[in-house]
Design a protein around this motif. Structure first.
Motif, PDB file in Angstrom:
ATOM      1  N   SER A 220      -1.039   4.676   5.045  1.00 25.45           N
ATOM      2  CA  SER A 220      -1.478   5.555   3.964  1.00 25.45           C
ATOM      3  C   SER A 220      -0.264   6.262   3.377  1.00 25.45           C
ATOM      4  N   PHE A 221      -0.342   6.525   2.076  1.00 26.17           N
ATOM      5  CA  PHE A 221       0.644   7.432   1.474  1.00 26.17           C
ATOM      6  C   PHE A 221      -0.098   8.546   0.755  1.00 26.17           C
ATOM      7  N   ARG A 222       0.562   9.686   0.668  1.00 31.23           N
ATOM      8  CA  ARG A 222       0.036  10.791  -0.134  1.00 31.23           C
ATOM      9  C   ARG A 222       1.147  11.285  -1.026  1.00 31.23           C
ATOM     10  N   THR A 223       0.784  11.813  -2.181  1.00 26.57           N
ATOM     11  CA  THR A 223       1.790  12.126  -3.197  1.00 26.57           C
ATOM     12  C   THR A 223       2.034  13.619  -3.351  1.00 26.57           C
ATOM     13  N   ALA A 224       1.410  14.450  -2.538  1.00 21.56           N
ATOM     14  CA  ALA A 224       1.645  15.893  -2.625  1.00 21.56           C
ATOM     15  C   ALA A 224       1.596  16.495  -1.221  1.00 21.56           C
ATOM     16  N   PRO A 225       2.472  17.464  -0.963  1.00 18.30           N
ATOM     17  CA  PRO A 225       3.409  18.076  -1.916  1.00 18.30           C
ATOM     18  C   PRO A 225       4.612  17.194  -2.251  1.00 18.30           C
ATOM     19  N   GLU A 228       4.846  10.874   0.865  1.00 18.84           N
ATOM     20  CA  GLU A 228       4.969  10.778   2.316  1.00 18.84           C
ATOM     21  C   GLU A 228       4.082   9.644   2.800  1.00 18.84           C
ATOM     22  N   VAL A 229       4.501   8.958   3.870  1.00 19.69           N
ATOM     23  CA  VAL A 229       3.689   7.882   4.433  1.00 19.69           C
ATOM     24  C   VAL A 229       3.252   8.247   5.845  1.00 19.69           C
ATOM     25  N   SER A 230       2.115   7.681   6.246  1.00 24.80           N
ATOM     26  CA  SER A 230       1.544   7.936   7.570  1.00 24.80           C
ATOM     27  C   SER A 230       2.113   6.957   8.590  1.00 24.80           C
ATOM     28  N   ASP A 231       1.599   7.052   9.806  1.00 23.37           N
ATOM     29  CA  ASP A 231       1.893   6.038  10.805  1.00 23.37           C
ATOM     30  C   ASP A 231       1.183   4.737  10.415  1.00 23.37           C
ATOM     31  N   LEU A 232       1.626   3.654  11.025  1.00 15.40           N
ATOM     32  CA  LEU A 232       1.102   2.325  10.726  1.00 15.40           C
ATOM     33  C   LEU A 232       0.007   1.972  11.717  1.00 15.40           C
ATOM     34  N   GLU A 233      -1.079   1.372  11.231  1.00 21.33           N
ATOM     35  CA  GLU A 233      -2.210   0.996  12.077  1.00 21.33           C
ATOM     36  C   GLU A 233      -2.403  -0.517  12.052  1.00 21.33           C
ATOM     37  N   LYS A 234      -2.880  -1.044  13.170  1.00 24.82           N
ATOM     38  CA  LYS A 234      -3.276  -2.449  13.265  1.00 24.82           C
ATOM     39  C   LYS A 234      -4.759  -2.504  13.615  1.00 24.82           C
ATOM     40  N   PRO A 235      -5.634  -2.784  12.628  1.00 23.89           N
ATOM     41  CA  PRO A 235      -7.052  -2.971  12.955  1.00 23.89           C
ATOM     42  C   PRO A 235      -7.223  -4.197  13.844  1.00 23.89           C
ATOM     43  N   LEU A 236      -8.142  -4.109  14.778  1.00 20.75           N
ATOM     44  CA  LEU A 236      -8.381  -5.214  15.704  1.00 20.75           C
ATOM     45  C   LEU A 236      -9.676  -5.922  15.348  1.00 20.75           C
ATOM     46  N   ARG A 237      -9.567  -7.214  15.058  1.00 19.25           N
ATOM     47  CA  ARG A 237     -10.753  -8.006  14.750  1.00 19.25           C
ATOM     48  C   ARG A 237     -11.424  -8.457  16.042  1.00 19.25           C
ATOM     49  N   ARG A 238     -12.707  -8.804  15.925  1.00 15.51           N
ATOM     50  CA  ARG A 238     -13.362  -9.474  17.047  1.00 15.51           C
ATOM     51  C   ARG A 238     -12.679 -10.819  17.263  1.00 15.51           C
ATOM     52  N   SER A 317      -7.556   3.300  -3.541  1.00 16.74           N
ATOM     53  CA  SER A 317      -7.227   4.598  -4.125  1.00 16.74           C
ATOM     54  C   SER A 317      -8.102   5.717  -3.567  1.00 16.74           C
ATOM     55  N   VAL A 318      -9.279   5.366  -3.030  1.00 15.22           N
ATOM     56  CA  VAL A 318     -10.131   6.326  -2.314  1.00 15.22           C
ATOM     57  C   VAL A 318     -10.492   5.670  -0.983  1.00 15.22           C
ATOM     58  N   PRO A 319      -9.642   5.790   0.006  1.00 17.73           N
ATOM     59  CA  PRO A 319      -9.852   5.048   1.259  1.00 17.73           C
ATOM     60  C   PRO A 319     -10.975   5.613   2.102  1.00 17.73           C
ATOM     61  N   GLY A 320     -11.542   4.766   2.965  1.00 17.08           N
ATOM     62  CA  GLY A 320     -12.582   5.204   3.883  1.00 17.08           C
ATOM     63  C   GLY A 320     -12.122   6.373   4.725  1.00 17.08           C
ATOM     64  N   ALA A 321     -12.989   7.408   4.805  1.00 12.67           N
ATOM     65  CA  ALA A 321     -12.669   8.627   5.562  1.00 12.67           C
ATOM     66  C   ALA A 321     -11.395   9.291   5.065  1.00 12.67           C
ATOM     67  N   MET A 322     -10.998   8.962   3.816  1.00 14.64           N
ATOM     68  CA  MET A 322      -9.794   9.510   3.197  1.00 14.64           C
ATOM     69  C   MET A 322      -8.543   9.267   4.043  1.00 14.64           C
ATOM     70  N   SER A 323      -8.606   8.261   4.927  1.00 16.21           N
ATOM     71  CA  SER A 323      -7.487   7.917   5.816  1.00 16.21           C
ATOM     72  C   SER A 323      -7.027   9.091   6.676  1.00 16.21           C
ATOM     73  N   LEU A 324      -7.906  10.041   6.918  1.00 19.52           N
ATOM     74  CA  LEU A 324      -7.509  11.219   7.695  1.00 19.52           C
ATOM     75  C   LEU A 324      -7.083  10.842   9.111  1.00 19.52           C
ATOM     76  N   TYR A 325      -7.701   9.792   9.677  1.00 17.58           N
ATOM     77  CA  TYR A 325      -7.349   9.361  11.027  1.00 17.58           C
ATOM     78  C   TYR A 325      -5.925   8.825  11.097  1.00 17.58           C
ATOM     79  N   LEU A 326      -5.400   8.317   9.963  1.00 15.54           N
ATOM     80  CA  LEU A 326      -4.012   7.849   9.944  1.00 15.54           C
ATOM     81  C   LEU A 326      -3.021   9.006   9.876  1.00 15.54           C
ATOM     82  N   TRP A 327      -3.474  10.144   9.377  1.00 11.63           N
ATOM     83  CA  TRP A 327      -2.592  11.304   9.236  1.00 11.63           C
ATOM     84  C   TRP A 327      -2.663  12.252  10.426  1.00 11.63           C
TER      85      TRP A 327
END
Length: 380
Positions: A220-225, A228-238, A317-327
Motif C-alpha cells: 500500500s502507499f499513502r500520499t499524506a502527509p 509513504e509505502v507499507s510493508d509487503l504482503e504475500k496472500p496465500l492461496r489454497r 484506489s479504494v482497497p479492501g479494509a482501506m489496507s489498514l492491516y498493511l499499515w
C-alpha cells in the motif's frame, strides 16, 4: 476531542456492495475512536442515500438500510450538498471531508468523486480522472507500459482480433475489482464465449497470459502527509487455487476476515529478498507518480520467484479494509484514515484555465444558424 466533522461513505451500486459496507463500518469505528465527529453515510444498492445510526453491524444491512436510517436528499446547484429529510424541513449536513469506502462500480470508478466535487464536499478516493484510470484495467496497463513500469501484456477481448501472446489466458472484467468475474481458459475461443455469457464480462473484458508460476504480492502507499509505502504482503492461496479469488480474499479467513482481511491467509511481512521488497516500494512510488492516485491505495504485484522479478498487476484506489492491516506495524489505523481526510479537506482546488469564461468564443460565434449549414445530410 477533535472538532473535525468526517463522513464515512459506504455501500453503492456495485458487485462489491457488501464488502464496502464492511469496510465502512470498520472505518467508522476507527475514526470514532480518535474522538472525531463521524457521520455514517450509506449509499443503498438502489441509489438512495441514508444517514445511518453509529455502531451498526453487518447483519443490520441484510434487508437494506438499517433501522433508524434517515433518508438523505442530494442537491446539486448553488446551494448544493447533502440534506437530511425531516418532517417539516431538511437540514444540511455539515461535513469537512468524506472518506470513500466504496469498492468497485461507479463509486470507486470516478462517479463518487465527480458527485462530491459538484456538491462541494472534499472526499478521499482520488480525483475523478485518477479513479477512472484505476478502475479501467486496459487503460491502467497502457499507462504502466507507457511509463516503462513492468507489467504483463494485456489486451481487450475482441471478437475478431487475436491476442499477441499464446494461451492459456486469464480473462478479467475490464471495469471492476481485482477478484470478481475472473476466468482462466486455454484458448481464445473459450475466452470469447465466456465473455459473451458472463454478466461480469459483458461490459468489457481484458485478456492477459496466465502464468501459474507467478505469485501475488501486495503493498500500500499513502500520499499524506508524505508519500509513504507499507510493508509487503504475500496472500496465500489454497493449494488447489489457480488465482487469488474473491472468496479467498474476503471470505477465506472465516468470521471477521471480510471485515478486515487481517484473518485471511497471508504471509506478512512477505518473506522475500530485501531487494524485492525495495523494488516493490520503488514501483509503488512510480505508480503513485504516474497515476496521480491519492489517499490510501493498494498496488498488486505478480512475482516470479525464480527470476526475482516483479510486475505491476493492478491498483486499488479504494482497497479492501482501506489496507489498514498493511499499515498496522507502522501507523495506527486512526492516523492513516485521518491523514487521508485532512489531505482531501486541505487540497487546493484547481483554478480555471486562463481565458475560461472570458466570452471571446461567444462573441466571435455569430449566429448559430450559420453553424448548421451543411449538417442536414447529403442532397439527393
Amino acid at each position: 476531542m477533535s472538532d473535525s466533522r468526517w463522513a464515512v461513505v459506504f455501500g453503492g451500486p456495485s458487485p462489491e456492495h457488501e464488502i464496502s459496507i464492511l469496510t465502512g463500518l470498520q472505518a467508522e469505528r476507527v475514526l470514532s475512536g480518535t474522538g472525531a465527529q463521524v457521520t455514517p453515510l450509506y449509499w443503498a444498492a438502489t441509489g438512495s442515500w441514508f444517514v445511518v445510526p453509529s455502531g451498526t453491524e453487518a447483519k443490520d444491512y441484510l434487508e437494506g438500510p438499517p433501522p433508524g436510517a434517515r433518508p438523505v436528499e442530494v442537491r446539486v446547484g448553488a446551494d448544493g450538498g447533502l440534506f437530511v429529510k425531516g418532517r417539516l424541513r431538511s437540514e444540511k449536513l455539515a461535513i469537512d471531508a468524506a472518506l470513500s469506502c466504496l469498492h468497485g462500480g461507479v463509486g470507486e470508478g470516478g462517479g463518487f468523486a465527480a458527485l462530491f466535487a459538484l456538491l462541494g464536499i472534499p472526499a478521499t478516493g482520488s480525483s475523478m480522472y485518477a479513479s477512472a484510470l484505476g478502475m479501467d484495467k486496459l487503460a491502467f496497463g497502457g499507462v504502466m507500459t507507457a511509463a516503462g513500469i513492468p507489467t504483463l501484456p494485456r489486451v481487450a477481448l475482441e471478437d475478431d482480433v487475436e491476442p499477441p501472446f499464446v494461451g492459456p489466458y486469464i480473462v478479467k472484467p475490464r471495469f471492476g475489482g481485482s477478484s470478481i468475474g475472473i476466468e482462466i481458459v486455454e484458448d481464445i475461443a473459450t475466452a470469447r464465449a465466456i465473455g459473451r455469457s458472463s454478466a461480469h464480462l459483458r461490459g468489457g473484458a481484458v485478456v492477459e497470459p496466465f502464468r501459474k508460476d507467478l505469485i501475488d504480492l501486495n503493498i500500500s502507499f499513502r500520499t499524506a502527509p508524505v508519500l509513504e509505502v507499507s510493508d509487503l504482503e504475500k496472500p496465500l492461496r489454497r493449494p488447489e487455487g489457480a488465482v487469488y479469488s474473491y472468496d479467498e480474499k474476503y471470505l477465506g479467513g472465516g468470521a471477521g476476515a471480510a471485515a478486515g482481511l487481517s484473518s485471511a491467509p497471508r504471509e506478512f511481512p512477505a518473506v522475500v529478498p530485501d531487494a524485492v521488497t525495495e523494488r516493490a516500494g520503488e514501483l509503488a512510488r512510480r505508480v503513485a507518480a504516474v497515476t496521480r492516485l491519492t489517499g490510501v491505495v493498494r498496488v498488486d504485484f505478480l512475482y516470479d520467484e525464480a527470476a526475482e522479478e516483479l510486475v505491476v498487476n493492478e491498483v486499488n484506489s479504494v482497497p479492501g479494509a482501506m489496507s489498514l492491516y498493511l499499515w498496522a506495524p507502522r501507523r495506527p489505523a486512526g492516523q492513516v484514515l485521518t491523514d487521508a481526510l485532512v489531505e482531501a479537506r486541505d487540497a487546493r482546488a484547481t483554478s480555471a484555465p486562463s481565458g475560461f469564461g472570458s466570452g471571446a468564443a461567444l462573441r466571435a460565434a455569430g449566429g448559430i444558424a450559420g453553424k448548421l449549414v451543411g449538417l442536414d445530410g447529403p442532397r439527393l
